[in-house]
Design a protein around this motif. Structure first.
Motif, PDB file in Angstrom:
ATOM      1  N   VAL A  18       4.234   5.589  -5.570  1.00 31.17           N
ATOM      2  CA  VAL A  18       4.235   5.585  -7.039  1.00 31.17           C
ATOM      3  C   VAL A  18       3.197   6.575  -7.561  1.00 31.17           C
ATOM      4  O   VAL A  18       3.474   7.349  -8.478  1.00 31.17           O
ATOM      5  CB  VAL A  18       3.983   4.163  -7.598  1.00 31.17           C
ATOM      6  CG1 VAL A  18       3.667   4.196  -9.084  1.00 31.17           C
ATOM      7  CG2 VAL A  18       5.181   3.268  -7.323  1.00 31.17           C
ATOM      8  N   ASP A  19       2.011   6.569  -6.970  1.00 32.98           N
ATOM      9  CA  ASP A  19       0.968   7.511  -7.381  1.00 32.98           C
ATOM     10  C   ASP A  19       1.425   8.959  -7.201  1.00 32.98           C
ATOM     11  O   ASP A  19       1.199   9.805  -8.072  1.00 32.98           O
ATOM     12  CB  ASP A  19      -0.332   7.272  -6.611  1.00 32.98           C
ATOM     13  CG  ASP A  19      -1.018   5.972  -7.008  1.00 32.98           C
ATOM     14  OD1 ASP A  19      -0.680   5.418  -8.082  1.00 32.98           O
ATOM     15  OD2 ASP A  19      -1.891   5.511  -6.242  1.00 32.98           O
ATOM     16  N   GLU A  20       2.073   9.259  -6.072  1.00 30.34           N
ATOM     17  CA  GLU A  20       2.589  10.607  -5.822  1.00 30.34           C
ATOM     18  C   GLU A  20       3.631  10.986  -6.872  1.00 30.34           C
ATOM     19  O   GLU A  20       3.619  12.098  -7.397  1.00 30.34           O
ATOM     20  CB  GLU A  20       3.210  10.691  -4.426  1.00 30.34           C
ATOM     21  CG  GLU A  20       2.218  10.626  -3.294  1.00 30.34           C
ATOM     22  CD  GLU A  20       2.884  10.423  -1.942  1.00 30.34           C
ATOM     23  OE1 GLU A  20       4.135  10.472  -1.852  1.00 30.34           O
ATOM     24  OE2 GLU A  20       2.141  10.214  -0.954  1.00 30.34           O
ATOM     25  N   ASP A  24       0.833  -1.208   0.000  1.00 28.51           N
ATOM     26  CA  ASP A  24       0.000   0.000   0.000  1.00 28.51           C
ATOM     27  C   ASP A  24       0.864   1.254   0.000  1.00 28.51           C
ATOM     28  O   ASP A  24       0.614   2.189  -0.762  1.00 28.51           O
ATOM     29  CB  ASP A  24      -0.939   0.013   1.213  1.00 28.51           C
ATOM     30  CG  ASP A  24      -2.073  -0.978   1.097  1.00 28.51           C
ATOM     31  OD1 ASP A  24      -2.353  -1.450  -0.026  1.00 28.51           O
ATOM     32  OD2 ASP A  24      -2.683  -1.302   2.136  1.00 28.51           O
ATOM     33  N   LEU A  25       1.894   1.260   0.835  1.00 25.70           N
ATOM     34  CA  LEU A  25       2.798   2.413   0.892  1.00 25.70           C
ATOM     35  C   LEU A  25       3.502   2.613  -0.443  1.00 25.70           C
ATOM     36  O   LEU A  25       3.573   3.737  -0.959  1.00 25.70           O
ATOM     37  CB  LEU A  25       3.829   2.240   2.010  1.00 25.70           C
ATOM     38  CG  LEU A  25       4.867   3.347   2.134  1.00 25.70           C
ATOM     39  CD1 LEU A  25       4.198   4.688   2.425  1.00 25.70           C
ATOM     40  CD2 LEU A  25       5.886   2.999   3.199  1.00 25.70           C
ATOM     41  N   ALA A  26       4.005   1.539  -1.022  1.00 20.86           N
ATOM     42  CA  ALA A  26       4.688   1.628  -2.320  1.00 20.86           C
ATOM     43  C   ALA A  26       3.740   2.156  -3.391  1.00 20.86           C
ATOM     44  O   ALA A  26       4.119   3.001  -4.207  1.00 20.86           O
ATOM     45  CB  ALA A  26       5.248   0.266  -2.721  1.00 20.86           C
ATOM     46  N   ALA A  83       2.001  11.651 -10.244  1.00 21.56           N
ATOM     47  CA  ALA A  83       1.309  12.942 -10.245  1.00 21.56           C
ATOM     48  C   ALA A  83       2.317  14.075 -10.444  1.00 21.56           C
ATOM     49  O   ALA A  83       2.069  15.023 -11.197  1.00 21.56           O
ATOM     50  CB  ALA A  83       0.539  13.133  -8.944  1.00 21.56           C
ATOM     51  N   GLU A  84       3.470  13.957  -9.790  1.00 23.20           N
ATOM     52  CA  GLU A  84       4.525  14.961  -9.942  1.00 23.20           C
ATOM     53  C   GLU A  84       5.067  14.977 -11.370  1.00 23.20           C
ATOM     54  O   GLU A  84       5.263  16.042 -11.960  1.00 23.20           O
ATOM     55  CB  GLU A  84       5.661  14.651  -8.953  1.00 23.20           C
ATOM     56  CG  GLU A  84       6.802  15.634  -8.969  1.00 23.20           C
ATOM     57  CD  GLU A  84       7.905  15.229  -8.003  1.00 23.20           C
ATOM     58  OE1 GLU A  84       9.062  15.580  -8.279  1.00 23.20           O
ATOM     59  OE2 GLU A  84       7.604  14.570  -6.986  1.00 23.20           O
ATOM     60  N   VAL A  85       5.257  13.797 -11.933  1.00 24.07           N
ATOM     61  CA  VAL A  85       5.770  13.702 -13.303  1.00 24.07           C
ATOM     62  C   VAL A  85       4.764  14.303 -14.285  1.00 24.07           C
ATOM     63  O   VAL A  85       5.132  15.075 -15.167  1.00 24.07           O
ATOM     64  CB  VAL A  85       6.088  12.233 -13.672  1.00 24.07           C
ATOM     65  CG1 VAL A  85       6.303  12.073 -15.167  1.00 24.07           C
ATOM     66  CG2 VAL A  85       7.304  11.744 -12.898  1.00 24.07           C
ATOM     67  N   ARG A  86       3.496  13.960 -14.137  1.00 22.22           N
ATOM     68  CA  ARG A  86       2.466  14.459 -15.062  1.00 22.22           C
ATOM     69  C   ARG A  86       2.326  15.978 -15.016  1.00 22.22           C
ATOM     70  O   ARG A  86       1.913  16.599 -15.985  1.00 22.22           O
ATOM     71  CB  ARG A  86       1.131  13.799 -14.758  1.00 22.22           C
ATOM     72  CG  ARG A  86       1.083  12.358 -15.171  1.00 22.22           C
ATOM     73  CD  ARG A  86      -0.305  11.765 -14.962  1.00 22.22           C
ATOM     74  NE  ARG A  86      -0.238  10.329 -15.062  1.00 22.22           N
ATOM     75  CZ  ARG A  86      -0.423   9.492 -14.041  1.00 22.22           C
ATOM     76  NH1 ARG A  86      -0.718   9.944 -12.843  1.00 22.22           N
ATOM     77  NH2 ARG A  86      -0.342   8.186 -14.220  1.00 22.22           N
TER      78      ARG A  86
END
Length: 127
Positions: free
Chosen positions: A40-42, A34-36, A45-48
């Motif tokens: 990854v989602d964070e 869950d943490l991983a 979002a930063e990359v996008r």
């Protein structure tokens, strides 16, 4: 190639009662996954949010894919394992033959639980 003595833990095809350790490991593993996933989602979002990062990320991923596809482990170097999963299902998995045991988790091919801790395992032989 080094000589490996393959390990077993329990007998996957026999009745198996989950232990306190099995429950604890599954809970810890779910927390780690869950943490991983959140990290990854964070990151995505930063990359996008940054067009330059999107292009760099795409280039890095293409290079990684090229490298991975350029190397294929020969089948004689892959060991097959029969495993009993935390969810109770029996599955077969594989790992490089220099590992004495299978990985400790997989996605259950029957019920889809991901991750599902491997609670019992035995080597079956090379692919």
């Amino acid at each position: 190639m080094r000589e490996v003595e393959y390990e077993s833990h329990g007998v996957p095809l026999e009745d198996y009662q989950l232990t306190r350790r099995d429950h604890q490991w599954q809970k810890e593993l779910e927390g780690i996954c869950d943490l991983a996933s959140r990290r990854v989602d964070e990151h995505l979002a930063e990359v996008r949010a940054n067009p330059e990062m999107v292009e760099r990320q795409r280039e890095h991923l293409e290079e990684v894919c090229r490298l991975m596809l350029s190397f294929k482990t020969p089948e004689y170097m892959i060991m097959r394992w029969r495993v009993r999963l935390y969810c109770g299902h029996i599955a077969e998995t594989s790992r490089h033959c220099e590992n004495a045991e299978p990985s400790r988790k997989i996605r259950c091919p029957e019920c889809g639980r991901n991750p599902s801790t491997i609670v019992a395992f035995e080597p079956l032989g090379p692919v």
